[in-house]
Design a protein around this motif. Structure first.
Motif, PDB file in Angstrom:
ATOM      1  N   ILE A  19       0.826  -1.211   0.000  1.00  0.00           N
ATOM      2  CA  ILE A  19       0.000   0.000   0.000  1.00  0.00           C
ATOM      3  C   ILE A  19       0.858   1.258   0.000  1.00  0.00           C
ATOM      4  O   ILE A  19       0.327   2.355   0.054  1.00  0.00           O
ATOM      5  CB  ILE A  19      -0.953   0.025   1.213  1.00  0.00           C
ATOM      6  N   TRP A  20       2.194   1.088  -0.064  1.00  0.00           N
ATOM      7  CA  TRP A  20       3.072   2.242   0.111  1.00  0.00           C
ATOM      8  C   TRP A  20       3.428   2.912  -1.222  1.00  0.00           C
ATOM      9  O   TRP A  20       3.072   2.430  -2.294  1.00  0.00           O
ATOM     10  CB  TRP A  20       4.307   1.799   0.894  1.00  0.00           C
ATOM     11  N   THR A  21       4.174   3.979  -1.142  1.00  0.00           N
ATOM     12  CA  THR A  21       4.265   4.841  -2.326  1.00  0.00           C
ATOM     13  C   THR A  21       5.153   4.278  -3.424  1.00  0.00           C
ATOM     14  O   THR A  21       6.140   3.572  -3.158  1.00  0.00           O
ATOM     15  CB  THR A  21       4.699   6.272  -1.922  1.00  0.00           C
ATOM     16  N   ASP A  22       4.810   4.629  -4.661  1.00  0.00           N
ATOM     17  CA  ASP A  22       5.492   4.136  -5.857  1.00  0.00           C
ATOM     18  C   ASP A  22       4.748   4.774  -7.030  1.00  0.00           C
ATOM     19  O   ASP A  22       3.518   4.752  -7.063  1.00  0.00           O
ATOM     20  CB  ASP A  22       5.354   2.603  -5.903  1.00  0.00           C
TER      21      ASP A  22
ATOM     22  N   MET B 244      -4.676  15.083 -13.483  1.00  0.00           N
ATOM     23  CA  MET B 244      -4.393  14.211 -12.345  1.00  0.00           C
ATOM     24  C   MET B 244      -3.438  14.965 -11.415  1.00  0.00           C
ATOM     25  O   MET B 244      -2.366  15.390 -11.864  1.00  0.00           O
ATOM     26  CB  MET B 244      -3.681  12.969 -12.894  1.00  0.00           C
ATOM     27  N   VAL B 245      -3.847  15.142 -10.172  1.00  0.00           N
ATOM     28  CA  VAL B 245      -2.968  15.764  -9.163  1.00  0.00           C
ATOM     29  C   VAL B 245      -2.439  14.618  -8.302  1.00  0.00           C
ATOM     30  O   VAL B 245      -3.224  13.882  -7.693  1.00  0.00           O
ATOM     31  CB  VAL B 245      -3.744  16.786  -8.314  1.00  0.00           C
ATOM     32  N   ILE B 246      -1.116  14.464  -8.262  1.00  0.00           N
ATOM     33  CA  ILE B 246      -0.535  13.227  -7.750  1.00  0.00           C
ATOM     34  C   ILE B 246       0.235  13.458  -6.456  1.00  0.00           C
ATOM     35  O   ILE B 246       1.066  14.363  -6.366  1.00  0.00           O
ATOM     36  CB  ILE B 246       0.359  12.602  -8.848  1.00  0.00           C
ATOM     37  N   LEU B 247      -0.058  12.597  -5.471  1.00  0.00           N
ATOM     38  CA  LEU B 247       0.558  12.709  -4.134  1.00  0.00           C
ATOM     39  C   LEU B 247       1.195  11.371  -3.763  1.00  0.00           C
ATOM     40  O   LEU B 247       0.591  10.323  -3.984  1.00  0.00           O
ATOM     41  CB  LEU B 247      -0.504  12.963  -3.067  1.00  0.00           C
ATOM     42  N   ASP B 248       2.334  11.412  -3.109  1.00  0.00           N
ATOM     43  CA  ASP B 248       2.948  10.185  -2.601  1.00  0.00           C
ATOM     44  C   ASP B 248       2.110   9.602  -1.461  1.00  0.00           C
ATOM     45  O   ASP B 248       1.711  10.342  -0.545  1.00  0.00           O
ATOM     46  CB  ASP B 248       4.346  10.468  -2.033  1.00  0.00           C
ATOM     47  N   ALA B 249       1.892   8.290  -1.501  1.00  0.00           N
ATOM     48  CA  ALA B 249       1.175   7.629  -0.413  1.00  0.00           C
ATOM     49  C   ALA B 249       1.893   7.854   0.906  1.00  0.00           C
ATOM     50  O   ALA B 249       3.125   7.740   0.978  1.00  0.00           O
ATOM     51  CB  ALA B 249       1.060   6.132  -0.685  1.00  0.00           C
ATOM     52  N   PHE B 250       1.141   8.119   1.939  1.00  0.00           N
ATOM     53  CA  PHE B 250       1.597   8.236   3.329  1.00  0.00           C
ATOM     54  C   PHE B 250       2.606   9.356   3.544  1.00  0.00           C
ATOM     55  O   PHE B 250       2.354  10.236   4.359  1.00  0.00           O
ATOM     56  CB  PHE B 250       2.124   6.891   3.867  1.00  0.00           C
TER      57      PHE B 250
END
Lengths: 311, 389
Positions: free
Chosen positions: B115-118, B160-166
């Motif tokens: 579930i982490w960022t990538d 698309m506005v993109i954010l790193d998970a957590f």
């Protein structure tokens, strides 16, 4: 004969359906009943083509063509936007084939009616993926040839009962209709238009091309489907109240099958098996409508006398 | 007004301020906080929007296509598998020229479940015709969302506005939340030229044969090409309203740098520290932060990198059988320049693995001491280095 069908056409000439296309006939009657305050959502199906290529359109209402499996969802979005703009008058209609309804689009349809979205979902059923060249769908009936059920691999599974699947969602209104019974069809469209929430219409729309049927028999075959109980005409309100709209005279199903090339491989034994299935389904429907199959009276199961069809 | 808010909620606040009319979403970790907060706004009346609680991400995007076609401002948010499920409809949204805005929380794809960022989820959508903006912090996520509506409704393309998970979505930071009246002046109500209208019936997205399809695609590309200029101009206007701007790329110490780090997302923040430290140590290092990925800002990338000797591109993503995606794009951007820097590609931080200042320093020294890149992409921070080929 006097008719209450209005003269105004919302389908122009120049559509690109095949000769005798039941889906073209169905659309014409649907729009006559709905009128101009209609937005049509069309997921991929024969009608993606029939409506005509850019920059023409055969329909005189706004049409949103969309992806195959999105009929329920796109209509939800259109309805939400119209509501936000204060437009409660316009009817949002999804117009999908059996593939987009029974199969790939079923999830979005189920999701939308579970939310009781305020729209009419119409499935015009030609019993296979006709737009891509007659491949089987879960609406293809037992016994049928298609290009993906060829030769001895003819479909040996029953047709999915889509109305019952929708009824199980307890939607306000679900009904079957046929191009051979246009006044019944338009009455049901009118009725659906007057109800809020999710409404489902299952229209039997014959396909001469895919059914290996002479074009001029498109309406006759649709009538025979009703008269033989292969496609009964009925309505279900709020998931429980069943009304059967047409009581058949008791024609045998073999008459229906012998006119179509898609069933020509069937033996007498196969036809007897199909007759048994049709009788079984009909008796089940009678029970749901509160009618006892064995009971005497005008709505009892018809006698099995073979009556010749008059087209 | 400054408030300490979670990155996700910074996006929710922006959506509220933009007076979005139809929201449609399906929950997926780590996107959920964005749409939960929006559900609260709809419930307590602070946002007058219809919230469609659909049964899948596929239907979430489909519903917005319906709503935007009927002429209202729309929003959804997703992540990872959800974005992958939406893929087909991303093409529909851009092909139909609908100004839908979506927050996408960068998360790794399964298997194995992670579930982490990538960034591979969003970068795999690079050819769908969506504008892509990568955010570094919560303030930028809020500001980018507001800018995204203006941009989308200017060029008629989805954003698309993109954010790193957590690292970004679940981290609390002080964020300046603009006044509604200022946002209203910056972003007027959405009034499309065409919409589903029973008084002017028309067919949308219909059969388009070979004699028209190619021109439609070219129109989409023209819109994409105009989006860079449009973003810069909207970003300038935003600064005049709110005092903040970001550009399409941000160049830090690039004027005289021998080696330039190229980053995106939250790694940029870590990299800023490393660049400052190395500068204090006398190293001629710079940082180019990529904010806009589509349209690809070719001119700006060239403007800031051509004088350097080497670029160290950090990719938190990978295209299997090729290399890190930003590195590919930057090599392609520079390949026809007679004098250009060597492009070192480094893959790091996949599936949420921490990209530490120490790792970035290691990358710097590796770049400085290598005459040429050893391969298209070097995988950094592996616990079990791959055997030599």
């Amino acid at each position: 004969m006097e008719s209450n069908v209005q003269d105004r056409e919302y389908m122009c000439s120049g559509h690109v359906g095949c000769p005798g296309c039941g889906a073209a006939i169905a659309m014409r009657f649907l729009l006559k009943a709905l009128g101009e305050k209609t937005v049509m959502v069309i997921p991929a199906c024969c009608w993606s083509i029939i409506a005509g290529p850019y920059p023409q359109s055969t329909l005189r209402v706004p049409v949103l063509h969309t992806a195959f499996e999105t009929g329920g969802a796109v209509a939800s979005g259109v309805r939400a936007a119209l509501d936000l703009q204060g437009d409660r008058e316009t009817t949002v209609v999804t117009w999908a084939g059996d593939g987009g309804t029974f199969d790939i689009g079923f999830q979005a349809l189920s999701g939308a009616v579970e939310r009781n979205e305020d729209f009419i979902y119409v499935c015009y059923d030609n019993e296979a993926y006709m737009n891509t060249g007659v491949q089987r769908s879960s609406s293809t009936p037992y016994g049928a040839w298609t290009t993906t059920t060829p030769g001895q691999e003819w479909k040996k599974l029953r047709k999915k009962n889509i109305v019952e699947a929708l009824v199980a969602h307890r939607i306000p209104y679900a009904a079957t209709a046929s191009i051979a019974f246009p006044e019944d069809l338009m009455r049901k469209v009118h009725k659906a238009k007057g109800i809020r929430g999710s409404r489902f219409l299952h229209i039997y729309a014959s396909c001469p091309t895919g059914w290996r049927l002479p074009s001029e028999l498109a309406v006759k075959i649709a009538r025979m489907a009703v008269q033989t109980n292969i496609f009964p005409l009925y309505e279900v309100e709020n998931g429980v109240r069943y009304t059967i709209n047409y009581m058949p005279k008791g024609y045998l199903v073999r008459e229906y099958f012998k006119l179509q090339g898609r069933f020509k491989h069937l033996t007498d034994a196969d036809l007897e098996e199909i007759q048994r299935m049709v009788d079984e389904d009909w008796e089940l429907l009678l029970r749901k409508a509160g009618l006892s199959p064995g009971a005497a009276g005008p709505i009892a199961t018809p006698s099995r006398a073979s009556v010749p069809f008059r087209g | 007004m400054k408030k300490v808010v979670e990155g996700s909620h910074a996006v929710s606040e922006a959506v509220r301020l933009c007076r979005v009319q139809v929201i449609s979403a399906y929950p997926i970790t780590p996107q959920t906080h964005i749409v939960e907060r929006l559900s609260e706004f709809c419930s307590n009346g602070s946002l007058k929007a219809k919230f469609l609680r659909v049964e899948s991400e596929h239907s979430a995007m489909a519903a917005l296509i319906g709503a935007a076609s009927a002429g209202v401002r729309t929003f959804t948010a997703t992540s990872s598998q959800g974005l992958a499920l939406m893929h087909e409809l991303l093409h529909w949204a851009s092909g139909a020229r609908l100004p839908i805005v979506m927050a996408e929380v960068n998360r790794a794809l399964a298997p194995g479940w992670n579930i982490w960022t990538d960034q591979t989820d969003s970068l795999a959508q690079r050819d769908t015709g969506w504008i892509q903006i990568y955010c570094e912090d919560a303030q930028e996520a809020l500001d980018s969302t507001i800018q995204a509506y203006k941009l989308a409704e200017t060029v008629f393309l989805p954003v698309m506005v993109i954010l790193d998970a957590f690292f970004l979505s679940h981290t609390y930071e002080p964020v300046d939340i603009p006044d509604q009246s200022d946002v209203d002046r910056f972003l007027p109500p959405f009034r499309p030229s065409f919409r589903l209208d029973t008084r002017a019936p028309a067919a949308f997205n219909q059969l388009s044969p070979p004699n028209v399809y190619m021109e439609m695609r070219r129109d989409l590309q023209d819109a994409m090409e105009s989006a860079l200029h449009a973003l810069l101009s909207i970003d300038d206007e935003y600064r005049s309203f709110f005092g903040r701007s970001y550009g399409a790329v941000e160049a830090v110490h690039c004027d005289d740098a021998d080696i330039i780090f190229v980053t995106s997302g939250t790694i940029s923040s870590t990299c800023r520290l490393v660049v400052e430290k190395l500068r204090r140590d006398g190293e001629k290092i710079g940082l180019l932060k990529m904010r806009l990925f589509r349209p690809f800002p070719y001119s700006l990338v060239k403007q800031w990198t051509l004088k350097a000797r080497k670029l160290a591109v950090i990719d938190r993503n990978f295209s299997f059988g090729a290399s890190g995606i930003f590195a590919q794009e930057i090599r392609a951007a520079l390949c026809n320049e007679p004098k250009r820097p060597l492009v070192f590609g480094y893959v790091a931080g996949l599936g949420g693995r921490d990209v530490t200042p120490e790792l970035l320093e290691e990358i710097y020294w590796k770049t400085k001491t290598s005459a040429h890149p050893e391969s298209e992409s070097l995988w950094m921070g592996l616990q079990h280095p791959a055997p030599a080929a």
